[in-house]
Design an enzyme around this catalytic site. Sequence first.
Site, short mmCIF file in Angstrom:
data_model
loop_
_atom_site.label_atom_id
_atom_site.label_comp_id
_atom_site.label_asym_id
_atom_site.label_seq_id
_atom_site.Cartn_x
_atom_site.Cartn_y
_atom_site.Cartn_z
N TYR A 143 24.83 -4.93 -11.15
CA TYR A 143 23.90 -6.13 -11.36
C TYR A 143 22.69 -5.63 -11.48
CZ TYR A 143 27.25 -9.96 -10.31
OH TYR A 143 28.18 -10.89 -10.34
N LYS A 192 37.39 1.47 -7.80
CA LYS A 192 38.06 1.94 -9.19
C LYS A 192 37.93 3.43 -9.11
CE LYS A 192 40.49 1.04 -12.67
NZ LYS A 192 41.96 0.56 -12.50
N ASP A 224 42.21 -3.32 -9.46
CA ASP A 224 43.13 -4.14 -10.07
C ASP A 224 44.44 -4.42 -9.08
OD1 ASP A 224 43.60 -1.49 -9.87
OD2 ASP A 224 44.55 -1.31 -11.99
N ASP A 248 32.28 -10.01 -6.42
CA ASP A 248 32.05 -11.19 -7.31
C ASP A 248 33.37 -11.92 -7.65
OD1 ASP A 248 30.50 -13.28 -8.57
OD2 ASP A 248 30.98 -12.28 -10.60
N ASP A 252 35.96 -14.96 -5.74
CA ASP A 252 36.32 -16.05 -6.61
C ASP A 252 37.87 -16.48 -6.34
OD1 ASP A 252 33.70 -17.10 -7.38
OD2 ASP A 252 34.68 -17.45 -9.58
C1 IPM Z 1 27.92 -15.43 -7.12
C2 IPM Z 1 27.62 -16.16 -8.62
C3 IPM Z 1 26.45 -15.16 -9.05
C4 IPM Z 1 26.78 -13.76 -8.97
C5 IPM Z 1 25.87 -15.71 -10.31
C6 IPM Z 1 25.35 -17.01 -10.28
C7 IPM Z 1 24.78 -14.81 -10.74
O1 IPM Z 1 28.77 -15.88 -9.36
O2 IPM Z 1 27.18 -15.76 -6.23
O3 IPM Z 1 29.03 -15.22 -6.83
O4 IPM Z 1 27.40 -13.44 -9.87
O5 IPM Z 1 26.46 -13.23 -7.74
MG MG Z 2 30.57 -15.22 -8.38
#
Ligand code: IPM
Ligand code: MG
Length: 356
Positions: A143, A192, A224, A248, A252
């Site tokens: 990032y 990884k 993975d 990240d 999710d």
């Molecule tokens: C998160 C989001 C952010 C990230 C984006 C919006 C930049 O996906 O906080 O998980 O990737 O960190």
């Molecule tokens: Mg995110």
Amino acid sequence: MKQYQIVLLKGDGIGPEIVTQAALVLKKAGEKFGFGVNFEEALLGGSAIDAAGTPLPAETVEKCKAADSTLLGAVGGPKWDSLPGEKRPEAGLLGIRSALGLYANLRPSMIFPQLRSASPLRDSVIGDGLNVMIVRELTGGIYFGERGRKTVDGAEAAYDTEMYSVPEIERIARVGFETARGRGKKLCSVDKANVLESSRLWRTTIARIGKEYPDVELSNLYVDNCSMQLVRDPKQFDVIVTSNMFGDILSDEASMISGSIGMLPSASLGSGKAGLYEPVHGSAPDIAGTGMANPLATILSAAMMLRSSLGETEAAEAVENAVSKALETVRTPDIWTEGTKKVGCEEMGETVQGLL
Ligand code: IPM
Ligand code: MG
């Protein structure tokens, strides 16, 4: 009476609606538990681009640095999607994490008993629940690495680089081990290392720090495999520590397993106590302004703030209990089921306040 200065970064989309409700809950918690909460708003993301021409005005950083803590809604929306990378709302979010030195992102994923049926996983897989804490490195890795465009063999090319230094890995490792020590005493480090050099350094550094934590059981998984294990048998995990990008993605996935991304809070912490708290979900531009957003993830983020940054443990517990009780009677559309009353953002917030 103790007074706390809290910055509100309402952001974009549903951000203003959900932060408003969480701020009211904080205020009410203060009245009940004997502390004052003073709010100051600052701009971040798309709304900052519109008002000040930049996703992260310098004033916002100054305000957050001076405050006891910061509560953030969400940033981004279709209106700003065509802007170049460094001008997008998301650049404001990355910028504030970096400017405040918030290198550790704690993302719990749990199933609320009342919302169990919302999980897409079968009962036999979920068993008696899911309670994973993802500790994501937040200010390094790909990032923030060197990036750019160049010409390769006459064709346009682009690159991003993943780099981690030993001190960066050491400090996130410590957060991982400490977090595990305070919970189920199991830490899984995800990398990884079969392919990436940065992951190999990550793995050996984590192992070395692990010697300081003999009471915590350390395991390693390739990312993975981890993403597969999360849906195969999520109960095997207690705390996961991983890099910025892997965290990240995996957070999710873990939030979806809980079935209710609208419920999940997060904390971003650095070396100081202040921290930044935000829901895991995004700005949901599709429902912004309809009054139907679920404020509970932001309210639970405020509870994390009460506990981790303000040291108001009792108030934190009260907020969490109020959320749990509220779920028995009222639900926003994203988590609504037969037998409960469908309400909007404001009524959900008011119900939580009333139960404090
Ligand atoms: C998160 C989001 C952010 C990230 C984006 C919006 C930049 O996906 O906080 O998980 O990737 O960190
Ligand atoms: Mg995110």
